[in-house]
Design an enzyme around this catalytic site. Structure first.
Site, mmCIF file in Angstrom:
data_model
loop_
_atom_site.group_PDB
_atom_site.id
_atom_site.type_symbol
_atom_site.label_atom_id
_atom_site.label_comp_id
_atom_site.label_asym_id
_atom_site.label_seq_id
_atom_site.Cartn_x
_atom_site.Cartn_y
_atom_site.Cartn_z
ATOM 1 N N ARG A 67 5.781 9.998 -4.506
ATOM 2 C CA ARG A 67 6.326 10.347 -5.818
ATOM 3 C C ARG A 67 5.235 10.550 -6.874
ATOM 4 N NH1 ARG A 67 10.486 6.051 -5.371
ATOM 5 N NH2 ARG A 67 11.358 7.178 -3.623
ATOM 6 N N ASP A 274 11.778 -10.271 9.974
ATOM 7 C CA ASP A 274 10.404 -9.814 9.750
ATOM 8 C C ASP A 274 9.552 -9.958 11.017
ATOM 9 O OD1 ASP A 274 8.407 -8.830 7.954
ATOM 10 O OD2 ASP A 274 7.539 -10.842 7.861
ATOM 11 N N HIS A 279 8.342 -8.153 16.593
ATOM 12 C CA HIS A 279 7.097 -8.547 17.253
ATOM 13 C C HIS A 279 7.324 -9.580 18.358
ATOM 14 C CE1 HIS A 279 5.544 -6.391 13.924
ATOM 15 N NE2 HIS A 279 5.513 -7.377 13.062
ATOM 16 N N LYS A 379 5.592 -18.755 8.013
ATOM 17 C CA LYS A 379 4.589 -18.513 6.969
ATOM 18 C C LYS A 379 4.082 -19.885 6.526
ATOM 19 C CE LYS A 379 5.446 -13.972 6.006
ATOM 20 N NZ LYS A 379 4.441 -12.970 6.386
HETATM 21 C C1 BG6 Z 1 4.340 -7.668 9.585
HETATM 22 C C2 BG6 Z 1 5.178 -8.574 8.736
HETATM 23 O O1 BG6 Z 1 5.144 -6.871 10.417
HETATM 24 O O2 BG6 Z 1 3.470 -8.443 10.404
HETATM 25 C C3 BG6 Z 1 4.310 -9.479 7.889
HETATM 26 O O3 BG6 Z 1 6.033 -7.802 7.897
HETATM 27 C C4 BG6 Z 1 3.320 -10.211 8.761
HETATM 28 O O4 BG6 Z 1 5.107 -10.401 7.151
HETATM 29 C C5 BG6 Z 1 2.574 -9.242 9.674
HETATM 30 O O5 BG6 Z 1 2.422 -10.898 7.917
HETATM 31 C C6 BG6 Z 1 1.698 -9.978 10.653
HETATM 32 O O6 BG6 Z 1 0.873 -9.067 11.322
HETATM 33 P P1 BG6 Z 1 -0.523 -9.509 11.939
HETATM 34 O O7 BG6 Z 1 -1.006 -8.301 12.656
HETATM 35 O O8 BG6 Z 1 -1.394 -9.894 10.784
HETATM 36 O O9 BG6 Z 1 -0.236 -10.662 12.825
#
Ligand code: BG6
Length: 535
Positions: A67, A274, A279, A379
């Site tokens: 944008r 998240d 992951h 976290k």
């Molecule tokens: C992201 C999340 O997908 O992965 C984040 O949204 C997280 O909250 C991050 O911190 C962690 O990634 P990595 O590669 O630092 O382990």
């Protein structure tokens, strides 16, 4: 597996090690959301690192689409600063950067307005004429998720997507000169099963599945790919990789930061959305899958999705027994006092959002029946660490000195074998074994056999985005998530999310920042007679 006494691999050994050496196919990469953090922290730094390694195609350009008004020059300056700060090769070599920078362009437009797509089409035509990228396109959605469907629809309406031709892994040109179109879509991909399905339907109105690259950056990590090579490239572990020998498996993704200014986004997500849905379930599928017949994209993904489907569903009524959710309160992290999650900017008052989640999963198939998989992420834990721990069964008899102690103390004192795949940091693999300590008595102490990535290969692993962007340019979707995978993962977590939402803060546990999580999580695993494997 110990590499003690062995130096780093020679260049010749590394060169023959199967690292992809072919540069991507000629293309223009259009990044939607080019003013955002992801573009600065990950995408441009990855492109710059690929350029350094000679893996970017000669005929290549990037169009940033966002944008905010800015000129091509201003965009180049911003990206240069980002690459200087975040790329693996920094500062970039001037000749490498200048070449990449010449191909950087910018279109200022809102994602909804069709006029912006007309301008994009004109610019792409001009770039094709100038640098001959063969009308090949990678569209990258690095925007907030509510923009995904509108962008896809507008791309289709503007005639910017070659309908059927998605290119071939060998990089062949489209038969009629139309070029190929591929789309990379960031997470979050939906926020539950229904929204993920709706998004898939919107995307499929414009793109075929073979053109869709749903990204999960964990799959681009070298050490995550190493799970498959370790399992299927060695003959000694796989025979022990099943319910006969394995007591349980733990997956841990710990982060030693709070939400760091992302409170507004995070409060709508939470740890399950998240980290777990994407992951962690991806890690689990690589650890638990059967060997694929080949390493082709669909063969690998067929096996991954089979494992996800075999995970025993957690109905809302069992969420309380099989999961833990918690939120951090203020505490001391790496010597610094950090505020409670609930006091972060952008976080709702009385927020029920979990910053920590633990799950007990069971995989109902022949290999894993009866072996619990414990997933845990949070976290503000004491350490940034991602690990997979395979804990083996105890030896059937206690023959050593410990047996006497065990008899007195009424407990087991032998530490069972544990294989730890250290995904990050300190990438490597270690195996805990029992050995005899020096001295006249025969007893057992735990010792470690280990492989350390940095020592063996002499380099740090490449950034995940480098590999994933290159694979997309090569038309290889093995490390991207297929439609059925993303929907199966959502099908598993959605009932739990619904149960948590219905209970709101009832049942939410708390832990001080800088600790390994709530007491409830310790009791959760101790109830099964096991302990968390804290690094
Ligand atoms: C992201 C999340 O997908 O992965 C984040 O949204 C997280 O909250 C991050 O911190 C962690 O990634 P990595 O590669 O630092 O382990």
């Amino acid at each position: 597996m110990s590499d003690a006494g062995r130096g780093a691999l020679t260049h010749a050994e590394l060169a023959s090690s199967g690292t992809p050496h072919r540069a991507g196919d000629p293309c223009v990469m259009v990044i939607f959301g080019a003013s955002g953090d992801l573009t600065k922290r990950k995408l441009l730094p990855a492109l710059s690192a690929l350029a350094h390694d000679g893996l970017l195609p000669d005929r290549f350009a990037v169009v940033g689409f966002a944008r905010r008004e800015k000129s091509d020059e201003a965009f180049r300056d911003e990206m240069k600063a980002a690459v200087q700060q975040f790329s693996r090769h920094r500062p970039p070599k001037p000749e490498v950067w200048d070449r990449l920078a010449r191909g950087l362009h910018y279109v200022a437009a809102s994602f909804e307005e069709p006029g912006g797509y007309d301008r994009l089409r004109d610019l792409l035509g001009e770039l094709d004429r100038k640098n001959g990228a063969g009308r090949n396109r990678v569209y990258y959605l690095a925007t907030p998720p509510n923009a995904y469907a509108p962008i896809v629809t507008r791309l289709g309406a503007a005639g910017l997507v070659s309908e059927a031709w998605d290119g071939q892994p060998d990089g062949g040109a489209a038969p009629d000169g139309r070029g190929w179109s591929r789309i990379i879509i960031e997470k979050p991909f939906g926020r539950d099963l229904a929204t993920a399905r709706a998004l898939n339907a919107d995307i499929h109105r414009v793109f075929r599945e073979r053109q869709v690259y749903r990204i999960d950056h964990y799959l681009g990590k070298e050490t995550v790919q190493n799970i498959l090579t370790f399992r299927f490239g060695n003959s000694i572990f796989e025979p022990l990789w099943n319910r006969r020998y394995v007591d349980h498996v733990q997956l841990l993704v710990g982060e030693d930061l709070g939400v760091e200014g992302r409170g507004g986004f995070y409060d709508t997500a939470g740890a399950m959305r998240d980290m777990v849905q994407n992951h962690m379930l991806q890690l689990l599928s690589l650890v638990a899958m059967e060997p694929p017949a080949t390493f082709e994209a669909d063969a690998v993904r067929d096996e991954k999705v089979k494992v996800l489907r075999a995970i025993r569903p957690i109905p809302a009524s069992r969420a309380g027994d099989l999961t833990i959710r918690a939120q951090y309160v203020s505490g001391v992290l790496r010597g610094k006092k950090i505020p409670a999650y609930a006091d972060e900017l952008g976080v709702g008052e009385e927020t029920p959002t979990e910053t920590y989640a633990a799950l007990h999963l069971e995989i109902d198939n022949w290999r894993w029946a009866g072996v619990p998989f414990y997933l845990r992420t949070g976290k503000a834990l004491p350490k940034r660490v991602t690990e997979v721990t395979i804990q083996y069964r105890r030896p059937p008899l206690l023959l050593f000195q410990q047996a006497e102690h065990a008899a007195h103390a009424d407990r087991d004192v032998i530490e069972p074998n544990r294989l730890t795949l250290r995904i990050q940091p300190d990438e490597g693999i270690s195996l805990r074994v029992g050995l005899k300590p020096p001295g006249p008595r025969i007893s057992l102490v735990p010792a470690r056999l280990g492989f350390v990535y940095r020592d063996t290969f002499g380099v740090e692993p490449a950034e995940a985005y480098e590999r994933l962007l290159l694979d997309c340019m090569l038309g290889d979707s093995t490390l991207f998530i297929r439609r059925d995978e993303v929907e199966t993962a959502w099908a598993l977590v959605t009932p739990v999310l619904e149960a948590w939402a219905a209970a709101s803060r009832n049942g939410l546990a708390y832990y001080p920042a800088g600790s390994w999580g709530p007491k409830e999580a310790d009791r959760f695993i101790q109830g099964d007679g096991r302990e968390w494997a804290n690094p």
